[in-house]
Write an enzyme that holds these catalytic residues in place. Sequence first.
Site, PDB file in Angstrom:
ATOM      1  N   ARG A  16       0.845  -1.201   0.000  1.00 26.62           N
ATOM      2  CA  ARG A  16       0.000   0.000   0.000  1.00 26.62           C
ATOM      3  C   ARG A  16       0.878   1.248   0.000  1.00 26.62           C
ATOM      4  NH1 ARG A  16       0.077  -2.441   4.903  1.00 26.62           N
ATOM      5  NH2 ARG A  16      -1.814  -3.617   4.513  1.00 26.62           N
ATOM      6  N   GLY A  17       0.263   2.407  -0.087  1.00 23.69           N
ATOM      7  CA  GLY A  17       0.953   3.683   0.083  1.00 23.69           C
ATOM      8  C   GLY A  17       2.078   3.920  -0.896  1.00 23.69           C
ATOM      9  N   ILE A  18       3.202   4.420  -0.380  1.00 17.24           N
ATOM     10  CA  ILE A  18       4.336   4.780  -1.218  1.00 17.24           C
ATOM     11  C   ILE A  18       4.891   3.566  -1.951  1.00 17.24           C
ATOM     12  CG2 ILE A  18       6.737   5.587  -1.157  1.00 17.24           C
ATOM     13  CD1 ILE A  18       5.907   7.499   1.097  1.00 17.24           C
ATOM     14  N   VAL A  64      11.165  -7.875   6.585  1.00 17.75           N
ATOM     15  CA  VAL A  64      12.529  -7.540   6.188  1.00 17.75           C
ATOM     16  C   VAL A  64      13.491  -7.489   7.368  1.00 17.75           C
ATOM     17  CG1 VAL A  64      11.846  -6.331   4.084  1.00 17.75           C
ATOM     18  CG2 VAL A  64      12.048  -5.038   6.241  1.00 17.75           C
ATOM     19  N   TYR A 156      12.143   7.147  14.912  1.00 13.96           N
ATOM     20  CA  TYR A 156      12.016   7.314  13.467  1.00 13.96           C
ATOM     21  C   TYR A 156      13.144   8.182  12.929  1.00 13.96           C
ATOM     22  CZ  TYR A 156       9.654   7.914   8.971  1.00 13.96           C
ATOM     23  OH  TYR A 156       9.340   7.911   7.633  1.00 13.96           O
TER      24      TYR A 156
END
Length: 257
Positions: A16-18, A64, A156
């Site tokens: 989804r998204g980017i 990942v 982040y």
Amino acid sequence: MYRLEGRHAIVTGAARGIGRAIAERLIAEGCTVSLWDVDGDEVALAANEIAGSAGKVHFAEVDVSDRQAVASALAATRTAWNAGPDILVNNAGIGQVASILDSEPKDFDRTIAVNIGGTYNCCYEVAPLMRDAGGGLIINIASWFGKSGRPMSMAYCASKFAIIGMTQSMALDLSSHGIRVNAVCPGTITDTQMREQADAAGALKGVPPAQEREHLIPLGRLGKPRDIANVVAFLISDEADYMTGQSVNVTGGLWMN
């Protein structure tokens, strides 16, 4: 169009998204793409929905942060393609809205494991294949939070600063093998799961949602996933063949350094 026919790309966090927008753009450019995501149902749905033509789209469920899972997904992808990857887009990532005063160690550790560890794991497995093939392209999705510390975003920010450093170091190490490595630094991007989660978590701590901060952006709007996909496609193309080690802002002018 950038004439990417015949190239094989892995995009992580692609359900989804980017990540999905990047996969869609690369398929439109002629790439064969493997969508990787930790959410198996969502990535299967995305692959089915955006398949441009038979054989163009592959997908794998993979966390990942787990190097063995990355190795297994890579092996399955190579088998499906009967070829190795020319392109790796490290997009998978998570975040948390927390300062040092209210963060939880397990959440900090998970952010580092996915954002830094996931990027490392994918590069560790893929870069030797690119070297042996005589070249390739790696794009890391960082953030403008990797260029300036921001409130309530310690984990982040730490992870995205690291990704920019990793990008620069790998660019130096891999250039002699024909591998270019660049990063893209999105600004405030809407229509993503991470944006929704950040706005919801921020609301509990008195942080205004992204929509209320739109007026701070010089170009006058929040970013869209396609804005990032467009820059990724350029960096992969031969039009950018003299660019490596760069961290390109895509922020609508919100950050200019």
